[in-house]
Design an enzyme around this catalytic site. Structure first.
Site, mmCIF file in Angstrom:
data_model
loop_
_atom_site.group_PDB
_atom_site.id
_atom_site.type_symbol
_atom_site.label_atom_id
_atom_site.label_comp_id
_atom_site.label_asym_id
_atom_site.label_seq_id
_atom_site.Cartn_x
_atom_site.Cartn_y
_atom_site.Cartn_z
ATOM 1 N N ASN A 36 0.825 -1.208 0.000
ATOM 2 C CA ASN A 36 0.000 0.000 0.000
ATOM 3 C C ASN A 36 0.864 1.266 0.000
ATOM 4 O O ASN A 36 0.388 2.350 0.300
ATOM 5 C CB ASN A 36 -0.903 0.025 1.240
ATOM 6 C CG ASN A 36 -1.865 -1.144 1.261
ATOM 7 O OD1 ASN A 36 -2.414 -1.512 0.232
ATOM 8 N ND2 ASN A 36 -2.053 -1.745 2.424
ATOM 9 N N HIS A 125 -14.514 -2.394 5.674
ATOM 10 C CA HIS A 125 -13.332 -3.091 6.192
ATOM 11 C C HIS A 125 -13.623 -3.824 7.511
ATOM 12 O O HIS A 125 -14.436 -3.374 8.327
ATOM 13 C CB HIS A 125 -12.218 -2.072 6.414
ATOM 14 C CG HIS A 125 -10.879 -2.687 6.637
ATOM 15 N ND1 HIS A 125 -10.380 -2.949 7.881
ATOM 16 C CD2 HIS A 125 -9.945 -3.120 5.759
ATOM 17 C CE1 HIS A 125 -9.176 -3.501 7.766
ATOM 18 N NE2 HIS A 125 -8.886 -3.609 6.493
ATOM 19 N N GLU A 166 -16.103 3.695 3.116
ATOM 20 C CA GLU A 166 -14.700 3.979 2.796
ATOM 21 C C GLU A 166 -14.688 4.887 1.583
ATOM 22 O O GLU A 166 -15.480 4.680 0.658
ATOM 23 C CB GLU A 166 -13.962 2.664 2.464
ATOM 24 C CG GLU A 166 -13.805 1.765 3.667
ATOM 25 C CD GLU A 166 -13.276 0.374 3.309
ATOM 26 O OE1 GLU A 166 -12.421 0.260 2.413
ATOM 27 O OE2 GLU A 166 -13.721 -0.588 3.946
ATOM 28 N N ASP A 195 -13.849 6.407 6.105
ATOM 29 C CA ASP A 195 -12.503 5.859 6.270
ATOM 30 C C ASP A 195 -11.701 6.218 5.014
ATOM 31 O O ASP A 195 -12.024 5.782 3.911
ATOM 32 C CB ASP A 195 -12.619 4.331 6.433
ATOM 33 C CG ASP A 195 -11.273 3.660 6.649
ATOM 34 O OD1 ASP A 195 -10.251 4.183 6.153
ATOM 35 O OD2 ASP A 195 -11.242 2.604 7.292
ATOM 36 N N HIS A 198 -7.309 4.462 1.969
ATOM 37 C CA HIS A 198 -6.681 4.298 0.647
ATOM 38 C C HIS A 198 -6.872 5.512 -0.251
ATOM 39 O O HIS A 198 -6.553 5.460 -1.443
ATOM 40 C CB HIS A 198 -7.220 3.034 -0.027
ATOM 41 C CG HIS A 198 -6.893 1.799 0.748
ATOM 42 N ND1 HIS A 198 -5.670 1.173 0.675
ATOM 43 C CD2 HIS A 198 -7.622 1.105 1.667
ATOM 44 C CE1 HIS A 198 -5.659 0.130 1.487
ATOM 45 N NE2 HIS A 198 -6.831 0.072 2.108
ATOM 46 N N LYS A 226 -0.337 3.674 4.849
ATOM 47 C CA LYS A 226 -0.483 3.356 3.422
ATOM 48 C C LYS A 226 0.300 4.414 2.634
ATOM 49 O O LYS A 226 1.533 4.378 2.676
ATOM 50 C CB LYS A 226 -1.959 3.224 3.100
ATOM 51 C CG LYS A 226 -2.538 2.101 4.021
ATOM 52 C CD LYS A 226 -3.946 1.793 3.845
ATOM 53 C CE LYS A 226 -4.530 0.971 4.974
ATOM 54 N NZ LYS A 226 -3.880 -0.285 5.308
HETATM 55 C C1 LIG Z 1 -10.170 0.680 4.663
HETATM 56 C C2 LIG Z 1 -9.198 0.351 5.726
HETATM 57 N N1 LIG Z 1 -9.374 0.861 6.955
HETATM 58 C C3 LIG Z 1 -8.522 0.595 7.956
HETATM 59 C C4 LIG Z 1 -7.443 -0.224 7.763
HETATM 60 C C5 LIG Z 1 -6.542 -0.534 8.902
HETATM 61 O O1 LIG Z 1 -5.482 0.344 8.922
HETATM 62 P P1 LIG Z 1 -4.098 -0.102 9.573
HETATM 63 O O2 LIG Z 1 -3.410 -0.969 8.564
HETATM 64 O O3 LIG Z 1 -3.396 1.167 9.855
HETATM 65 O O4 LIG Z 1 -4.433 -0.865 10.807
HETATM 66 C C6 LIG Z 1 -7.197 -0.754 6.502
HETATM 67 C C7 LIG Z 1 -6.004 -1.590 6.272
HETATM 68 O O5 LIG Z 1 -6.009 -2.669 5.822
HETATM 69 C C8 LIG Z 1 -8.100 -0.481 5.460
HETATM 70 O O6 LIG Z 1 -7.933 -1.013 4.251
#
Ligand SMILES: Cc1ncc(COP(=O)(O)O)c(C=O)c1O
Length: 374
Positions: A36, A125, A166, A195, A198, A226
Site C-alpha cells: 500500500n 473493512h 470507505e 474511512d 486508501h 499506506k
Molecule cells: C479501509 C481500511 N481501513 C482501515 C485499515 C486498517 O489500517 P491499519 O493498517 O493502519 O491498521 C485498513 C487496512 O487494511 C483499510 O484497508
C-alpha cells in the site's frame, strides 16, 4: 490429542481444503504490485533524511513512549501533531491511534450505544465490522455504493444513526459517492463516517477534502501506514468527539502510546506529502496506463476503479492463486485475495499501482494478465 489442539487442527485442515490457508511470506524482492506504499514514502530516502535531520532537534527523545497516553505516554509533541494533522485535513480536532484497525475499532465500539444504529456498506473493512460488533447498537449493511438501498435502511433507523463508508474501498478500489451520501445522511439526520485509508495521498489529502465535504462528515479515519509510508492513524472530528474517544475508546485507553520516532516519521511524511505533486501525478498516470492496457482484453474482469487499487476478478481460490503464482514467477509481486476475505466467486488479483512502478513494468504486467483470460 488435547481438545483445543484438535480443534485447531480441524480448522486448519478445513482451510487447506478450501485453498485459503494463510501463510506469512517475507519480502520477495519481486517488483512491488502489492504493497500500500502508493507514493513510495515507506522506502523514501527523502523521508528517511527528513526524519534523521529533524530528530536531532530532540536529543532527549524516548525510544519508547513508556505507557498509555492517559498515564506516562503523552507528550506535548503528540498533542501538537494531532492538532497539526487536524488542521491539514481541515478538521477541528484529531486523536491518534496505534493503527487504523485500532482507530476504527475504538470509534465504532464506543460511540454507538444500545438502541442506536450503525449502517455500513457491505464491503466495509473488517475493523469497522469488528468495532460495530463490540458495540451494543443495531447493525445493518447496505448494498455496495447503492444509494437507494442506503435510503431504505435509513428509513428504519432507531436512535442515533452512524453510516460508515470507505472513500476508496480496500479490495475493489472504487470510490463511494460521498457527495450524494452526505446529502442522504443529512436528510435522515444520520452521521456519516468516512474511512480515508486508501484515499489519502492518492487523491490529495483524501476524497472528503477533494470534494470539500469536511463540514458534512461527522468523522474521518485517516491512516498513516499506506500512502504516508509510516504507521498509525488519526480519527478526525470535533473537539467533543476527541474528548469522548479519550474517555471511552478502549483501543486508545488500554494500550501503549506510539513511540516518538513513529510520530516524527508521520509528521515528516505529511511534510513530504505537501511536496509530492510529482509523485501523485505520476501515480495517476500509471493507474490510467494500467487500466487502458488491461481493458484491451480483460474489460469484464477489471473492477471499475480510478484509485491505486486495481482488481482483476479470477473466481475460485485455486484459480486466483494459480494466476498470482504465474505472475510471481514472472517477477511481479501480485497477491491473490481469496474468499472468505472477499465473497466466494469474487476472488481476485489485487494489484496496487505505485508512483515508483515504471511504465515498462505496468505494460508487461498488463500483458501477462491479458494472456490469462478466464
Ligand atoms: C479501509 C481500511 N481501513 C482501515 C485499515 C486498517 O489500517 P491499519 O493498517 O493502519 O491498521 C485498513 C487496512 O487494511 C483499510 O484497508
Amino acid at each position: 490429542m488435547n481438545q483445543a489442539e484438535k480443534f485447531i487442527q480441524q480448522k486448519l485442515a478445513q482451510r487447506l481444503q478450501d485453498d485459503n490457508f494463510r501463510v506469512l511470506k517475507t519480502a520477495s524482492g519481486l517488483i512491488d504490485f502489492c504493497s500500500n506504499d502508493y507514493l513510495g514514502f515507506a522506502r523514501s530516502e527523502k523521508l528517511k533524511a527528513l526524519v534523521q535531520a529533524e530528530i536531532k532537534k530532540y536529543p532527549a527523545y524516548l525510544n519508547g513512549s513508556g505507557g498509555s497516553r492517559l498515564l506516562s505516554g503523552n507528550t506535548a509533541f503528540t498533542e501538537e501533531l494531532e492538532q497539526q494533522i487536524a488542521t491539514i485535513h481541515q478538521a477541528e480536532a484529531g486523536l491518534i491511534f496505534n493503527s487504523g484497525y485500532d482507530a476504527n475499532l475504538g470509534l465504532f465500539s464506543c460511540l454507538p450505544q444500545k438502541g442506536d444504529t450503525i449502517i455500513t456498506d457491505e464491503l466495509i473493512h473488517a475493523c469497522i465490522i469488528d468495532g460495530a460488533r463490540l458495540s451494543y447498537a443495531n447493525r445493518f449493511s447496505f448494498k455496495h455504493n447503492d444509494l437507494d438501498d442506503l435510503e431504505k435502511k435509513l428509513k428504519n433507523v432507531k436512535g442515533i444513526c452512524y453510516v460508515a463508508v470507505e472513500s476508496v474501498y480496500s479490495m475493489d478500489g472504487d470510490t463511494a459517492p460521498l457527495k450524494e451520501m452526505s446529502q442522504l445522511t443529512a436528510k435522515y439526520n444520520a452521521n456519516l463516517i468516512v474511512d480515508e485509508a486508501h484515499a489519502t495521498g492518492v487523491f490529495g489529502k483524501g476524497l472528503v477534502q477533494q470534494l470539500q465535504l469536511e463540514k458534512q462528515i461527522f468523522a474521518r479515519t485517516v491512516t498513516f501506514g499506506k500512502a504516508l509510508g509510516s504507521h498509525g492513524a488519526i480519527v478526525l472530528g470535533s473537539k467533543n468527539l476527541r474528548n469522548y474517544l479519550i474517555n471511552f475508546a478502549r483501543s486508545f485507553i488500554y494500550t501503549t502510546a506510539p513511540s516518538f520516532h513513529q510520530l516524527l516519521t508521520t509528521q515528516m511524511a505529511y511534510q513530504l506529502l505537501e511536496n509530492s505533486a510529482e509523485e501523485q501525478n505520476q501515480l495517476l498516470l500509471l493507474i490510467g496506463l494500467f487500466k487502458k492496457e488491461v481493458q484491451k482484453k480483460q474489460a469484464n474482469s477489471l473492477i471499475a476503479s480510478n484509485s491505486a487499487i486495481q482488481s482483476v476478478l479470477a473466481p475460485g481460490n485455486a484459480h486466483a492463486k494459480q494466476i498470482a503464482e504465474y505472475l510471481q514467477k514472472n517477477g511481479f509481486d501480485v497477491r491473490a485475495i481469496l474468499s472468505p476475505t472477499v465473497p466466494a466467486g469474487m476472488e481476485r488479483l489485487r494489484i496496487c499501482i505505485h508512483a515508483y512502478n515504471s511504465t515498462e513494468e505496468i505494460t508487461k504486467l498488463a500483458a501477462l494478465i491479458n494472456g490469462n483470460e478466464q
